[in-house]
Design a protein around this motif. Structure first.
Motif, PDB file in Angstrom:
ATOM      1  N   ASP A 111      48.079  38.918  47.418  1.00 31.54           N
ATOM      2  CA  ASP A 111      47.450  40.044  48.059  1.00 31.54           C
ATOM      3  C   ASP A 111      46.059  40.164  47.130  1.00 31.54           C
ATOM      4  N   VAL A 112      44.494  40.107  47.384  1.00 35.27           N
ATOM      5  CA  VAL A 112      43.419  39.890  46.315  1.00 35.27           C
ATOM      6  C   VAL A 112      42.404  41.256  46.772  1.00 35.27           C
ATOM      7  N   SER A 113      42.222  41.811  46.298  1.00 38.63           N
ATOM      8  CA  SER A 113      41.108  42.652  47.196  1.00 38.63           C
ATOM      9  C   SER A 113      39.873  43.198  45.776  1.00 38.63           C
ATOM     10  N   GLY A 114      39.288  42.539  45.993  1.00 40.18           N
ATOM     11  CA  GLY A 114      38.175  42.024  45.147  1.00 40.18           C
ATOM     12  C   GLY A 114      38.101  41.387  44.063  1.00 40.18           C
ATOM     13  N   ALA A 115      38.564  42.229  42.980  1.00 41.04           N
ATOM     14  CA  ALA A 115      38.836  41.001  41.796  1.00 41.04           C
ATOM     15  C   ALA A 115      40.560  42.152  40.641  1.00 41.04           C
ATOM     16  N   HIS A 116      41.113  42.737  41.796  1.00 36.41           N
ATOM     17  CA  HIS A 116      42.703  43.138  41.799  1.00 36.41           C
ATOM     18  C   HIS A 116      43.943  42.378  42.902  1.00 36.41           C
ATOM     19  N   VAL A 117      44.291  41.599  41.473  1.00 37.23           N
ATOM     20  CA  VAL A 117      45.635  40.586  42.628  1.00 37.23           C
ATOM     21  C   VAL A 117      46.976  41.356  42.699  1.00 37.23           C
ATOM     22  N   THR A 118      47.060  40.894  43.483  1.00 38.44           N
ATOM     23  CA  THR A 118      49.141  41.017  43.538  1.00 38.44           C
ATOM     24  C   THR A 118      49.894  40.417  43.652  1.00 38.44           C
ATOM     25  N   VAL A 119      50.449  40.084  42.873  1.00 39.44           N
ATOM     26  CA  VAL A 119      51.359  38.740  43.315  1.00 39.44           C
ATOM     27  C   VAL A 119      52.882  39.230  43.198  1.00 39.44           C
ATOM     28  N   ASP A 120      53.572  38.006  44.393  1.00 45.66           N
ATOM     29  CA  ASP A 120      54.952  39.023  44.681  1.00 45.66           C
ATOM     30  C   ASP A 120      55.936  38.025  44.800  1.00 45.66           C
TER      31      ASP A 120
END
Length: 244
Positions: A111-120
């Motif tokens: 998930d990418v929100s702006g430059a905040h990235v979550t890798v699942d």
């Protein structure tokens, strides 16, 4: 190649605890009071006076370890990333207020929100993953979910978070943190933490620990000849629930 990591603040606390312990075992009550007063710089006359310690940390001066040639690669898969195989990759490139994510494995979600990235990597139980991080953002972060050990390569990343840790791994397995040769990597967290942009399976901030600029639920094993500069504004610079 295993690199040695030292934390100056921990060393200070060990020294203080040693001094106090010796006093308790060998000093009278009055002597102990004098010893403690000498440590905090007070005369003991003002009740509740606050101890003052110098906790400032010198600015990084560019110095690197000079013993890299002495490092060896062993055969234990729990300590040496070189004897593990990482077939799935996630490349994350930060660019100001945005981030680009490219993966060769469709089972890895992100998930990418702006430059905040979550890798699942947890939802599909993906293993043998290497996450490669580069670029710069003054308002970005990396959050990781997983249930298998993985490799995190810092390849010249400069990441400042305005809402929490710069890197936050909720994976309870170990991370092989590799500092790419010739790179300087900088991580800075927020002074006050707020909610993350993404939570897995309906979790909330109350369900997850975030205790430092570089936080990990699992072990952190560092390697490489690159440089890592961590600035902890909220509390800790680096924090692992199980060990570094």
């Amino acid at each position: 190649m295993i690199r040695r990591i030292y934390f100056r603040v921990v060393g200070i606390m060990i020294v203080l605890m040693t001094v106090i312990g010796l006093c308790i075992s060998s000093c009278s009550k009055d002597d102990l009071s004098k010893q403690l007063q000498s440590l905090d710089g007070t005369d003991g006359t003002e009740e509740g006076s606050e101890s003052v310690f110098d906790v400032s940390i010198e600015e990084y001066n560019g110095e690197t370890a000079d013993d890299a040639s002495a490092d060896i690669v062993g055969s234990d898969e729990d300590f040496y990333w070189e004897v593990n195989t990482f077939t799935s990759t996630v490349d994350i490139t930060y660019n100001g207020t945005t981030a680009t994510v490219v993966s060769n494995d469709d089972d890895i979600l992100y998930d990418v929100s702006g430059a905040h990235v979550t890798v699942d990597m947890q939802t599909n139980s993906v293993k043998n993953v290497e996450i490669i991080v580069s670029g710069k953002s003054d308002d970005g972060s990396l959050k990781i979910y997983g249930e298998k050990k993985f490799k995190l390569t810092l390849d010249g990343v400069d990441l400042t978070s305005s809402s929490g840790p710069a890197i936050n791994s909720q994976c309870k397995k170990r991370i092989f943190v590799h500092l790419a040769e010739g790179t300087t990597n900088r991580l800075t967290d927020a002074a006050t933490y707020s909610d993350d942009s993404y939570y897995l399976n309906g979790a909330t901030a109350d369900d997850e620990d975030r205790k430092g600029c570089f936080f990990s639920e699992g072990n952190l094993v560092f390697s490489g000849t690159g440089v890592l500069v961590v600035q902890g504004n909220q509390k800790h610079g680096g924090h692992s629930r199980t060990g570094i």
